[in-house]
Design an enzyme around this catalytic site. Sequence first.
Site, short mmCIF file in Angstrom:
data_model
loop_
_atom_site.label_atom_id
_atom_site.label_comp_id
_atom_site.label_asym_id
_atom_site.label_seq_id
_atom_site.Cartn_x
_atom_site.Cartn_y
_atom_site.Cartn_z
N LEU A 120 0.87 -1.11 0.01
CA LEU A 120 -0.05 0.06 0.12
C LEU A 120 0.97 1.47 0.04
CD1 LEU A 120 -0.65 1.86 2.95
CD2 LEU A 120 -1.68 -0.39 3.25
N HIS A 121 0.29 2.12 -0.56
CA HIS A 121 1.22 3.58 -0.60
C HIS A 121 0.29 4.68 -1.30
CE1 HIS A 121 0.92 1.77 -4.71
NE2 HIS A 121 1.07 2.91 -5.22
N PHE A 122 0.51 5.75 -0.49
CA PHE A 122 -0.09 7.19 -0.87
C PHE A 122 0.40 7.60 -1.94
CE2 PHE A 122 -1.55 5.67 3.39
CZ PHE A 122 -2.91 6.37 3.59
#
Length: 161
Positions: A120-122
């Site tokens: 996951l990454h923003f």
Amino acid sequence: MKTLWTPWRMEHVLGKAGTVSGCIFEPPGDAAQDGETLLLFRDPRVVVLLNRFPYANGHLLVAPSRHLAELSDLSPGEQAALMEMISRCCTILRRVLQPQGLNVGLNLGKVAGAGISDHLHFHIVPRWEGDHNFMTVCADIRTIPQHIVATFALLAPHFST
């Protein structure tokens, strides 16, 4: 008519960009910064990368250091560290690049738009009035006004303090 040149993106547009072994959010070594991998910041909980194929100049990727796909897998400390770093990134981008706004988002799962769905990454994308035009709609090409190496050089000092 003016000609807009972004030749460094062509390999990506044509699907010929080289592949990275391993996960881009887990760059080799233990350096806090690395220009080759566009790593702006790394500590035991968070990594910040300059997106190699950005939607706009200064497009950052903020991820947990641990390889996790779901928000529910984050510890409370990792959640806090991610939010603190997202806030810090927004402050740095506003100070250095002076965008008129920012898009901050997270895509969970491939069908939700996550290009890398298992870590996951923003995304933090600086925005300016009129920054994108017909090029993206008609030709699936974005024009970025500054070379990525120059953007890295501008941002890197702000992550080392």
